[in-house]
Write an enzyme that holds these catalytic residues in place. Structure first.
Site, PDB file in Angstrom:
ATOM      1  N   HIS A   1      -0.770   4.406  -7.076  1.00 40.90           N
ATOM      2  CA  HIS A   1      -0.175   3.240  -6.434  1.00 40.90           C
ATOM      3  C   HIS A   1      -0.444   3.223  -4.930  1.00 40.90           C
ATOM      4  O   HIS A   1       0.053   2.363  -4.206  1.00 40.90           O
ATOM      5  CB  HIS A   1       1.338   3.261  -6.712  1.00 40.90           C
ATOM      6  CG  HIS A   1       2.042   1.973  -6.461  1.00 40.90           C
ATOM      7  ND1 HIS A   1       3.062   1.848  -5.537  1.00 40.90           N
ATOM      8  CD2 HIS A   1       1.893   0.737  -7.016  1.00 40.90           C
ATOM      9  CE1 HIS A   1       3.511   0.611  -5.537  1.00 40.90           C
ATOM     10  NE2 HIS A   1       2.815  -0.082  -6.419  1.00 40.90           N
TER      11      HIS A   1
ATOM     12  N   LYS B   1      -2.199   2.863  -1.182  1.00 36.10           N
ATOM     13  CA  LYS B   1      -3.048   1.893  -0.488  1.00 36.10           C
ATOM     14  C   LYS B   1      -3.479   2.533   0.828  1.00 36.10           C
ATOM     15  O   LYS B   1      -2.734   2.518   1.811  1.00 36.10           O
ATOM     16  CB  LYS B   1      -2.307   0.582  -0.212  1.00 36.10           C
ATOM     17  CG  LYS B   1      -1.909  -0.210  -1.458  1.00 36.10           C
ATOM     18  CD  LYS B   1      -0.532   0.091  -1.918  1.00 36.10           C
ATOM     19  CE  LYS B   1      -0.125  -0.827  -3.082  1.00 36.10           C
ATOM     20  NZ  LYS B   1       1.088  -0.361  -3.752  1.00 36.10           N
TER      21      LYS B   1
ATOM     22  N   ASP C   1     -14.069   6.072   9.834  1.00 28.85           N
ATOM     23  CA  ASP C   1     -14.653   7.069  10.740  1.00 28.85           C
ATOM     24  C   ASP C   1     -13.738   8.262  11.004  1.00 28.85           C
ATOM     25  O   ASP C   1     -13.919   8.978  11.993  1.00 28.85           O
ATOM     26  CB  ASP C   1     -15.039   6.423  12.084  1.00 28.85           C
ATOM     27  CG  ASP C   1     -16.202   5.452  11.953  1.00 28.85           C
ATOM     28  OD1 ASP C   1     -16.940   5.543  10.949  1.00 28.85           O
ATOM     29  OD2 ASP C   1     -16.373   4.611  12.852  1.00 28.85           O
TER      30      ASP C   1
ATOM     31  N   HIS D   1       7.529  -7.868  -0.644  1.00 29.68           N
ATOM     32  CA  HIS D   1       6.901  -6.708  -1.271  1.00 29.68           C
ATOM     33  C   HIS D   1       6.935  -5.481  -0.352  1.00 29.68           C
ATOM     34  O   HIS D   1       6.397  -4.433  -0.687  1.00 29.68           O
ATOM     35  CB  HIS D   1       5.458  -7.050  -1.644  1.00 29.68           C
ATOM     36  CG  HIS D   1       4.793  -6.082  -2.550  1.00 29.68           C
ATOM     37  ND1 HIS D   1       3.766  -5.246  -2.146  1.00 29.68           N
ATOM     38  CD2 HIS D   1       4.991  -5.801  -3.865  1.00 29.68           C
ATOM     39  CE1 HIS D   1       3.364  -4.500  -3.160  1.00 29.68           C
ATOM     40  NE2 HIS D   1       4.087  -4.817  -4.219  1.00 29.68           N
TER      41      HIS D   1
ATOM     42  N   LYS E   1       7.922  -2.111   1.609  1.00 26.97           N
ATOM     43  CA  LYS E   1       8.628  -0.881   1.228  1.00 26.97           C
ATOM     44  C   LYS E   1       8.935  -0.121   2.514  1.00 26.97           C
ATOM     45  O   LYS E   1       8.166   0.730   2.963  1.00 26.97           O
ATOM     46  CB  LYS E   1       7.772  -0.010   0.312  1.00 26.97           C
ATOM     47  CG  LYS E   1       7.256  -0.723  -0.961  1.00 26.97           C
ATOM     48  CD  LYS E   1       5.841  -1.167  -0.795  1.00 26.97           C
ATOM     49  CE  LYS E   1       5.116  -1.539  -2.072  1.00 26.97           C
ATOM     50  NZ  LYS E   1       5.804  -2.245  -3.072  1.00 26.97           N
TER      51      LYS E   1
ATOM     52  N   ASP F   1      18.827   4.100  12.451  1.00 32.11           N
ATOM     53  CA  ASP F   1      19.349   4.438  13.785  1.00 32.11           C
ATOM     54  C   ASP F   1      18.384   4.247  14.947  1.00 32.11           C
ATOM     55  O   ASP F   1      18.427   5.030  15.921  1.00 32.11           O
ATOM     56  CB  ASP F   1      19.827   5.891  13.796  1.00 32.11           C
ATOM     57  CG  ASP F   1      21.027   6.143  12.920  1.00 32.11           C
ATOM     58  OD1 ASP F   1      21.649   5.163  12.468  1.00 32.11           O
ATOM     59  OD2 ASP F   1      21.341   7.309  12.670  1.00 32.11           O
TER      60      ASP F   1
END
Length: 487
Positions: A224, A226, A231, A405, A407, A412
């Site tokens: 899952h 991404k 470089d 979508h 996450k 604080d």
């Protein structure tokens, strides 16, 4: 005759389910939550339950999927030991260091995830798909040495083809191009498109491919992540996959609200290492990180003042749920507020209990979830869980401007986390995920401001609104929550 066949069939189903139940209880060693849910499903819907078990319940725990070679292991172990000593010295010399409060969190990720702490990182935050992909494609165009791309989903549409065109051109220019995607998430990519990249000199890797075209028995345990690394100095990590849908061009989902980071600094090395380990497990290339390749893939990065970051990965091949445990430490360390954005909120008991304790301790806990579900059962389970937290005083916001979508979690004005990991059991224990844990007040405040701005597009889902839901909704919530360990 018919009754005799029915009795024989029923006896077979009973014996078969009993055998499978014994396997689940004594051999699989699943969590009690998951075990109860599977047993209930098997006995309520015998044949369908078995088919779901076949597709969704395979155990990868303790399988060594991602491997260092001996020399790499020695080198990385040495770096980890040096960092542990360095971290102790920083705290000893300057007890007022901002690291002091999160020292044990940093040490936890060092010990459990071997996640190096770096503090020379420049971070850009992207909350819009067009801005993110413009930045990504610009970075790809400027690559001179290597482009490493890893995504869960790559659609077959104009955005994906644009990316493939860039990768193909850069490969023809002599840049090392490696493209890794999950075999389920990228299953619609035509062979001709991939072959065009390969003929230009690029390389393709598929994570957990199936031997049967368009059918994959490993519905769980997907990659899952991404991640893109350019470089060895610039990395991207977050929630966006590749496709027009993530530009807001899907009429059903509407505007796509996600969060992604561009990281320039030594944490790009940690994203590079994550990619190379995943690549080694998913391709036939015998890629060794030493000598010239080490200099190429991990070039020197200037020491400068920047954000402190640890790149933390987790997956079902490990006993510890590293990202979830890191989130737990953040929640438990909170003194003022906790802000969470997630498309799915299906926590296990440890996260749920930690949030309840925070609420009872006077911490301002705010959750933001989407109004448009892309998985109906998970949506109803999410409403059940946020409803429980509402009873404890949590403030819940339903995002109305398309699909949320992102996450993210912010605590604080001090620490935050952004990545691919949802606040759900699937991400915690069944998928391979990567998050950036960031110890920086400026970035934390920026993400807090993003949350506050998003609140303008939300409906406040308070106790009064939640109590007015109908009986059908309550039944849906109850059933979905019952099977939440399987979702």
């Amino acid at each position: 005759m018919f009754l005799g066949l029915l009795a024989t069939f029923s006896s077979f189903i009973f014996i078969f389910n009993l055998s499978l139940s014994i396997t689940i209880i004594f051999l699989e060693r699943k969590s009690p939550q998951s075990t109860y849910a599977w047993l209930l499903f098997l006995w309520m819907i015998p044949i369908l339950g078995f088919l779901f078990y076949l597709f969704f319940s395979q155990n990868l725990t303790k399988r060594k999927i991602f491997k260092y070679n001996t020399l790499e292991n020695v080198r990385y172990s040495l770096l980890l030991r040096q960092q542990r000593r360095s971290l102790s010295q920083i705290i000893t010399i300057d007890p007022n260091s901002p690291l002091e409060k999160y020292r044990h969190s940093i040490e936890f990720h060092l010990n459990v995830s071997q996640a190096m702490y770096t503090n020379n990182n420049l971070v850009n935050i992207y909350t819009d798909g067009k801005a993110k992909f413009d930045a990504l494609f610009d970075a790809m165009e400027s690559a001179t040495s290597s482009i490493h791309v890893e995504y869960y989903i790559i659609k077959y549409d104009s955005l994906a083809l644009r990316m493939m065109d860039i990768l193909t051109r850069k490969a023809l220019d002599g840049v090392e191009v490696r493209l890794l995607f999950d075999a389920m998430g990228g299953r619609y990519l035509p062979k001709a498109v991939l072959e065009r990249l390969e003929s230009a000199g690029g390389q393709i890797g598929k994570f957990f491919p199936s031997k049967i075209k368009m059918i994959n028995l490993r519905v769980n345990y997907r990659n899952h992540r991404k991640i893109v690394v350019i470089d060895g100095t610039t990395g991207f990590v977050g929630g966006f996959n590749v496709g027009n849908e993530y530009l807001g061009r899907n009429p059903k989902m509407g505007y796509w609200r996600d969060t992604h980071l561009k990281i320039q600094g030594s944490s790009a090395h940690e994203l590079q290492l994550r990619f190379l380990l995943d690549w080694r497990a998913s391709s036939s290339e015998n890629l060794t990180i030493d000598g010239d390749s080490q200099t190429k893939y991990f070039p020197a990065i200037p020491q400068r003042s920047g954000a402190g970051i640890q790149i933390v990965s987790s997956g079902p091949d490990r006993k510890n749920q590293q990202i979830k445990q890191g989130l737990l430490r953040m929640i438990n360390n909170a003194e003022s507020y906790i802000l969470i954005q997630s498309p799915y909120f299906v926590p296990d008991e440890s996260i749920l209990e930690a949030l309840k304790i925070a609420l009872l301790s006077g911490i301002d806990v705010r959750l933001m979830i989407p109004n448009k579900p892309d998985h109906v059962f998970i949506h109803w389970a999410t409403l059940a869980y946020v409803g429980e937290l509402i009873e404890y005083g949590a403030k819940v916001y339903i995002y109305e401007n398309g699909f949320l979508h992102a996450k993210t979690i912010v605590v604080d004005d001090a620490v935050c986390s952004v990545g691919s990991c949802n606040f759900d059991i699937r991400s915690f224990s069944l998928n391979f995920e990567t998050n950036a844990f960031i110890y920086d007040s400026s970035i934390s405040r920026s993400l807090k401001n993003v949350f506050v701005e998003d609140m303008k597009h939300c409906t406040y889902y308070n106790k009064e609104v939640y109590s007015q839901r109908g009986h059908i909704v309550k039944i849906k919530e109850s059933i979905s929550r019952l099977f939440s360990p399987l979702l």
